[in-house]
Scaffold this motif. Structure first.
Motif, PDB file in Angstrom:
ATOM      1  N   ILE A   8       0.851  -1.207   0.000  1.00  0.00           N
ATOM      2  CA  ILE A   8       0.000   0.000   0.000  1.00  0.00           C
ATOM      3  C   ILE A   8       0.883   1.254   0.000  1.00  0.00           C
ATOM      4  O   ILE A   8       0.638   2.215  -0.740  1.00  0.00           O
ATOM      5  N   ASP A   9       1.915   1.236   0.832  1.00  0.00           N
ATOM      6  CA  ASP A   9       2.819   2.402   0.906  1.00  0.00           C
ATOM      7  C   ASP A   9       3.452   2.677  -0.462  1.00  0.00           C
ATOM      8  O   ASP A   9       3.543   3.833  -0.886  1.00  0.00           O
ATOM      9  N   GLY A  60      -2.846   1.593   6.685  1.00  0.00           N
ATOM     10  CA  GLY A  60      -2.329   2.175   5.449  1.00  0.00           C
ATOM     11  C   GLY A  60      -3.030   3.468   5.068  1.00  0.00           C
ATOM     12  O   GLY A  60      -2.737   4.051   4.028  1.00  0.00           O
ATOM     13  N   GLY A  61      -3.963   3.893   5.903  1.00  0.00           N
ATOM     14  CA  GLY A  61      -4.650   5.155   5.646  1.00  0.00           C
ATOM     15  C   GLY A  61      -5.563   5.121   4.427  1.00  0.00           C
ATOM     16  O   GLY A  61      -5.720   6.131   3.738  1.00  0.00           O
ATOM     17  N   ALA A  62      -6.166   3.968   4.169  1.00  0.00           N
ATOM     18  CA  ALA A  62      -7.064   3.867   3.009  1.00  0.00           C
ATOM     19  C   ALA A  62      -8.317   4.715   3.222  1.00  0.00           C
ATOM     20  O   ALA A  62      -8.794   4.855   4.346  1.00  0.00           O
ATOM     21  N   ILE A  92      -6.981   5.662  -1.871  1.00  0.00           N
ATOM     22  CA  ILE A  92      -6.711   4.221  -1.848  1.00  0.00           C
ATOM     23  C   ILE A  92      -7.979   3.517  -1.357  1.00  0.00           C
ATOM     24  O   ILE A  92      -8.515   3.858  -0.307  1.00  0.00           O
ATOM     25  N   ILE A  93      -8.426   2.550  -2.125  1.00  0.00           N
ATOM     26  CA  ILE A  93      -9.584   1.742  -1.733  1.00  0.00           C
ATOM     27  C   ILE A  93      -9.115   0.296  -1.617  1.00  0.00           C
ATOM     28  O   ILE A  93      -8.527  -0.246  -2.557  1.00  0.00           O
ATOM     29  N   ILE A  94      -9.358  -0.318  -0.456  1.00  0.00           N
ATOM     30  CA  ILE A  94      -8.947  -1.719  -0.261  1.00  0.00           C
ATOM     31  C   ILE A  94     -10.180  -2.596  -0.379  1.00  0.00           C
ATOM     32  O   ILE A  94     -11.181  -2.364   0.312  1.00  0.00           O
ATOM     33  N   VAL A  95     -10.110  -3.591  -1.255  1.00  0.00           N
ATOM     34  CA  VAL A  95     -11.246  -4.503  -1.449  1.00  0.00           C
ATOM     35  C   VAL A  95     -10.812  -5.926  -1.105  1.00  0.00           C
ATOM     36  O   VAL A  95      -9.831  -6.436  -1.655  1.00  0.00           O
ATOM     37  N   THR A 144     -15.281   1.371  11.906  1.00  0.00           N
ATOM     38  CA  THR A 144     -15.824   2.716  12.145  1.00  0.00           C
ATOM     39  C   THR A 144     -14.679   3.729  12.264  1.00  0.00           C
ATOM     40  O   THR A 144     -14.731   4.819  11.683  1.00  0.00           O
ATOM     41  N   LEU A 145     -13.639   3.347  12.998  1.00  0.00           N
ATOM     42  CA  LEU A 145     -12.501   4.251  13.184  1.00  0.00           C
ATOM     43  C   LEU A 145     -11.845   4.596  11.844  1.00  0.00           C
ATOM     44  O   LEU A 145     -11.502   5.757  11.588  1.00  0.00           O
ATOM     45  N   SER A 146     -11.709   3.584  10.993  1.00  0.00           N
ATOM     46  CA  SER A 146     -11.051   3.847   9.696  1.00  0.00           C
ATOM     47  C   SER A 146     -11.864   4.872   8.905  1.00  0.00           C
ATOM     48  O   SER A 146     -11.304   5.719   8.208  1.00  0.00           O
ATOM     49  N   LYS A 147     -13.188   4.813   9.025  1.00  0.00           N
ATOM     50  CA  LYS A 147     -14.045   5.789   8.315  1.00  0.00           C
ATOM     51  C   LYS A 147     -13.848   7.177   8.911  1.00  0.00           C
ATOM     52  O   LYS A 147     -13.764   8.174   8.195  1.00  0.00           O
TER      53      LYS A 147
END
Ligand code: ADP
Length: 319
Positions: free
Chosen positions: A150-151, A184-186, A217-220, A312-315
């Motif tokens: 990701i980085d 990774g801060g997505a 960055i979008i992680i799927v 929730t935190l990542s959002k």
């Protein structure tokens, strides 16, 4: 308990070797003879079994993969296959078995337990989807492998001002996506445990653009859909440049992290102790840094825990 067997089964995971080493060394330390069963349950059925010496597990703690090799074995899902396995164990006078692997491997260990053979399961899978343990062996290494990818992608994403969709492993469980996405801060994480809304994702992308954000960055997780399918959905809804990166099998290999080596050493050693205490039919795990064990007969009936707080935190942190 005079002789114990050890096998690795299903998908390999970094740290399996450290677990094998712990089982073998702990057994020898207590005067028990360790036996390697090569190629998982397939090797068990075919009698691919050899006594291991102390030195046979030297120089492996740092290596990914598994020196015992792994295999998928359909025959072991049948009663006949399982009985053949028990026969082989008896032929070699093996009194207990340590099964290192994921949920499929646990089902194999459960079947042997139901046939009266003492087995202990050690959770090793990059997916982190085994109930009864907060961490499985290999998850931390895979998480760090994904993070470094990701980085790297972030560097190119920001240089070219693009949105990147990164497809990561995780069929039923989205832990790799969830944890790597947060760390990774997505901007967006798409996992099987939570519904997603394309309109909401587009809204977040637009807001980011408006305040001058250069990339996203979008992680799927692969269990939801492929990165390419997700890109097509997004393209239909918003006119932006999108690139897709599928990380694939690089997530499985590599040198295990310190965390995974310590976890594997503790869990492997505890599995041997349980067999020595005549407590077969257990599955070891870690819970708040304490090594625990659960009944292997019903552990898989429990749901995999979803870390909604992290989602929730990542959002909140990627507004
Ligand atoms: P993992 O352990 O990584 O989840 P799999 O699901 O492929 O990997 O399972 C590994 C092996 O465990 C299978 O190839 C099979 O030999 C054995 N196994 C899986 N399910 C069962 C079952 N229901 N009964 C007996 N053995 C099983």
């Amino acid at each position: 308990m005079k002789k114990i067997g050890v096998l690795t089964s299903g998908g390999d995971a970094p740290g399996m070797n450290a677990a094998i080493r712990a089982v073998v060394r702990k057994a020898i330390f207590h005067g028990i003879e360790p036996y390697a069963i090569y190629q998982g349950f397939s090797g068990l059925i075919n009698g691919n079994i050899k006594k291991l010496a102390l030195g046979s597990v030297g120089d492996i703690i740092q290596r990914g993969g598994t020196i015992l090799r792994s295999a998928r074995c359909e025959e072991f899902k049948t009663k006949e296959g399982q009985l053949k396995g028990v026969e082989q164990l008896k032929k070699f006078d093996i009194d207990g078995l340590v099964v290192i692997g994921g949920d499929g491997s646990y089902r194999g260990a459960k079947a042997l337990t139901e046939l009266g053979f003492p087995c202990v399961g050690v959770p090793a899978t990059i997916d982190n989807d085994i109930p009864g343990t907060s961490h499985t062996i290999g998850f931390d290494t895979a998480l760090n492998t994904v993070l470094s990818a990701i980085d790297n992608i972030r560097d190119t994403a920001s240089s070219h001002e693009r949105t990147f969709i990164i497809e990561v492993m995780g069929r039923g469980a989205g832990d790799i996506a969830l944890f790597s996405g947060l760390a990774g801060g997505a901007e967006t994480i798409v996992i099987p445990e939570a519904d997603f809304d394309i309109a909401d994702i587009c809204d977040r992308l637009r807001k980011g653009q408006e305040r001058g954000k250069k990339h996203s960055i979008i992680i799927v997780a692969e269990g939801v859909m492929s990165g390419t399918e997700f890109a097509a959905k997004l393209k239909n809804a918003i006119n932006i440049e999108i690139r897709v990166s599928v990380l694939g099998h690089i997530q499985r290999g590599g040198t295990p992290t310190g965390f995974d080596r310590v976890l594997a050493s503790r869990l492997g050693a505890r599995a041997v102790e349980l067999l020595m205490e005549d407590k077969g039919g257990r599955a070891v795990g870690i819970d708040q840094d304490v090594i625990v064990d659960n009944d292997i007969l019903n552990i898989l009936d429990q749901p995999h825990s979803f870390h909604e707080d992290i989602y929730t935190l990542s959002k909140e942190l990627s507004i």
